[in-house]
Motif scaffolding. Structure first.
Motif, short mmCIF file in Angstrom:
data_model
loop_
_atom_site.label_atom_id
_atom_site.label_comp_id
_atom_site.label_asym_id
_atom_site.label_seq_id
_atom_site.Cartn_x
_atom_site.Cartn_y
_atom_site.Cartn_z
N PRO A 62 -29.42 -74.60 -40.89
CA PRO A 62 -28.71 -75.35 -41.93
C PRO A 62 -29.61 -76.14 -42.87
CG PRO A 62 -28.66 -76.59 -39.89
CD PRO A 62 -29.39 -75.30 -39.59
N GLN A 63 -30.92 -76.21 -42.62
CA GLN A 63 -31.79 -77.01 -43.47
C GLN A 63 -31.97 -76.37 -44.83
OE1 GLN A 63 -35.48 -78.35 -41.57
NE2 GLN A 63 -34.67 -77.65 -39.61
N ARG A 64 -32.17 -77.21 -45.84
CA ARG A 64 -32.45 -76.75 -47.19
C ARG A 64 -33.73 -77.41 -47.68
NH1 ARG A 64 -29.13 -74.16 -45.25
NH2 ARG A 64 -27.05 -73.60 -46.03
N GLY A 65 -34.38 -76.78 -48.66
CA GLY A 65 -35.58 -77.36 -49.23
C GLY A 65 -36.77 -77.24 -48.30
N PRO A 66 -37.84 -78.01 -48.58
CA PRO A 66 -39.03 -77.97 -47.72
C PRO A 66 -38.67 -78.32 -46.27
CG PRO A 66 -39.50 -79.13 -49.76
CD PRO A 66 -38.02 -78.90 -49.74
N TRP A 67 -39.37 -77.69 -45.34
CA TRP A 67 -39.12 -77.96 -43.92
C TRP A 67 -39.54 -79.39 -43.59
CZ3 TRP A 67 -36.44 -74.27 -41.48
CH2 TRP A 67 -36.48 -72.96 -42.00
N GLU A 68 -38.61 -80.18 -43.10
CA GLU A 68 -38.93 -81.56 -42.73
C GLU A 68 -39.79 -81.61 -41.48
OE1 GLU A 68 -35.27 -83.67 -42.45
OE2 GLU A 68 -34.70 -83.30 -44.55
N ASP A 69 -39.55 -80.67 -40.58
CA ASP A 69 -40.41 -80.49 -39.41
C ASP A 69 -40.18 -79.07 -38.91
OD1 ASP A 69 -38.29 -80.39 -37.27
OD2 ASP A 69 -37.93 -82.44 -37.94
N HIS A 70 -40.95 -78.65 -37.94
CA HIS A 70 -40.85 -77.29 -37.42
C HIS A 70 -40.16 -77.23 -36.06
CE1 HIS A 70 -44.47 -76.01 -40.14
NE2 HIS A 70 -43.36 -76.21 -40.81
N ALA A 71 -39.45 -78.29 -35.72
CA ALA A 71 -38.78 -78.31 -34.41
C ALA A 71 -37.62 -77.33 -34.36
CB ALA A 71 -38.29 -79.72 -34.10
N TRP A 72 -36.93 -77.14 -35.50
CA TRP A 72 -35.79 -76.21 -35.52
C TRP A 72 -36.31 -74.78 -35.41
CZ3 TRP A 72 -30.69 -76.22 -35.07
CH2 TRP A 72 -29.99 -75.07 -35.43
N GLN A 73 -35.79 -74.04 -34.41
CA GLN A 73 -36.22 -72.67 -34.18
C GLN A 73 -35.04 -71.70 -34.13
OE1 GLN A 73 -38.81 -73.23 -30.63
NE2 GLN A 73 -40.53 -72.93 -32.03
N GLY A 74 -33.99 -72.03 -34.89
CA GLY A 74 -32.84 -71.13 -34.95
C GLY A 74 -31.71 -71.56 -34.04
N TRP A 75 -30.56 -70.89 -34.22
CA TRP A 75 -29.35 -71.23 -33.48
C TRP A 75 -29.35 -70.67 -32.05
CZ3 TRP A 75 -26.37 -74.31 -36.45
CH2 TRP A 75 -26.41 -74.16 -37.84
N TRP A 76 -30.34 -69.84 -31.68
CA TRP A 76 -30.13 -68.90 -30.57
C TRP A 76 -30.79 -69.30 -29.26
CZ3 TRP A 76 -31.92 -67.43 -35.47
CH2 TRP A 76 -30.91 -66.95 -36.31
N GLY A 77 -31.46 -70.45 -29.20
CA GLY A 77 -32.07 -70.88 -27.96
C GLY A 77 -33.38 -70.15 -27.67
N GLU A 78 -33.78 -70.19 -26.40
CA GLU A 78 -35.09 -69.65 -26.01
C GLU A 78 -35.13 -68.14 -25.94
OE1 GLU A 78 -37.96 -71.37 -25.55
OE2 GLU A 78 -36.81 -73.05 -26.38
#
Length: 215
Positions: A84-100
């Motif tokens: 759901p993020q837009r624009g420049p990545w605020e951080d790289h912690a988000w790795q998608g909706w799908w888990g490990e």
């Protein structure tokens, strides 16, 4: 044998809407779209990959969920499908909706104007690319090592590839529910008849499967 670019199991409402607007972490398909209205047909099948209990429906719907990974060597998706993020990545912690353990099991090319480093979860590596559709498809075909490439969505990305004339086959599952507003794949499936053959196959579930292949 040619590598195809395929759209599979892409689901829209009866009036062509694939997602709502105002996507958030809590509402990944937008503010007014209940995913169950669109995707319950797939979740009811015996071969739904997230099924944890025995059973499930057989027949036409199940054929499409069973065929989802057949001969797929890479996936392309838009950034809005990745998160759901837009624009420049605020951080790289988000790795998608799908888990490990993402369900793709192939390289995934995420189209974005804001690059970030690739990363791997389980057997899926996500690459972030800022290129035109044809260039991204070339990269995905190389990564697919002779297999086909799946175009996963969302709707804006599929329309970009349609406009570029790059999609070889589409399977669009049409729900009887009408959503009224949102991101629309088409006004009518007849919009694509100038470029594609079309077979329309109704299912006992109430879904209607539209199968397009390039003329």
């Amino acid at each position: 044998m040619a590598q195809l670019l395929r759209v599979q199991n892409f689901t829209v409402s009866g009036d062509g809407v694939a997602a709502g607007e105002d996507q958030t972490l809590e509402r990944p398909f937008g503010s007014h779209v209940d995913p169950a209205q669109l995707f319950s047909w797939a979740g009811a099948t015996a071969n739904w990959p997230n099924r944890t209990d025995p059973g499930g429906s057989r027949g036409l719907d199940d054929y499409f969920t069973r065929d989802f990974t057949h001969n797929i060597g890479a996936e392309i998706m838009g950034r809005n499908k990745f998160g759901p993020q837009r624009g420049p990545w605020e951080d790289h912690a988000w790795q998608g909706w799908w888990g490990e353990e993402p369900p793709f099991h192939t390289p995934v090319f995420v189209m974005t104007h804001h690059k970030r480093p690739s990363f791997t979860l389980s057997d899926t590596t996500f690459h972030f690319v800022d290129d035109d559709p044809a260039t991204v498809l070339d990269q995905a075909r190389e990564a697919a090592e002779g297999k086909d490439v799946r175009l996963g969505g969302g709707v804006t990305t599929i329309r970009e590839f349609l406009d570029a004339g790059l999609i070889d086959t589409l399977h669009v599952a049409v729900s009887p529910v009408k959503l009224g507003t949102g991101l629309r794949l088409w006004d009518s499936p007849d919009d694509l008849r100038d470029r594609y053959h079309l077979d329309v196959v109704p299912s006992p579930s109430g879904m209607t499967h539209h199968l397009f292949w390039r003329k």
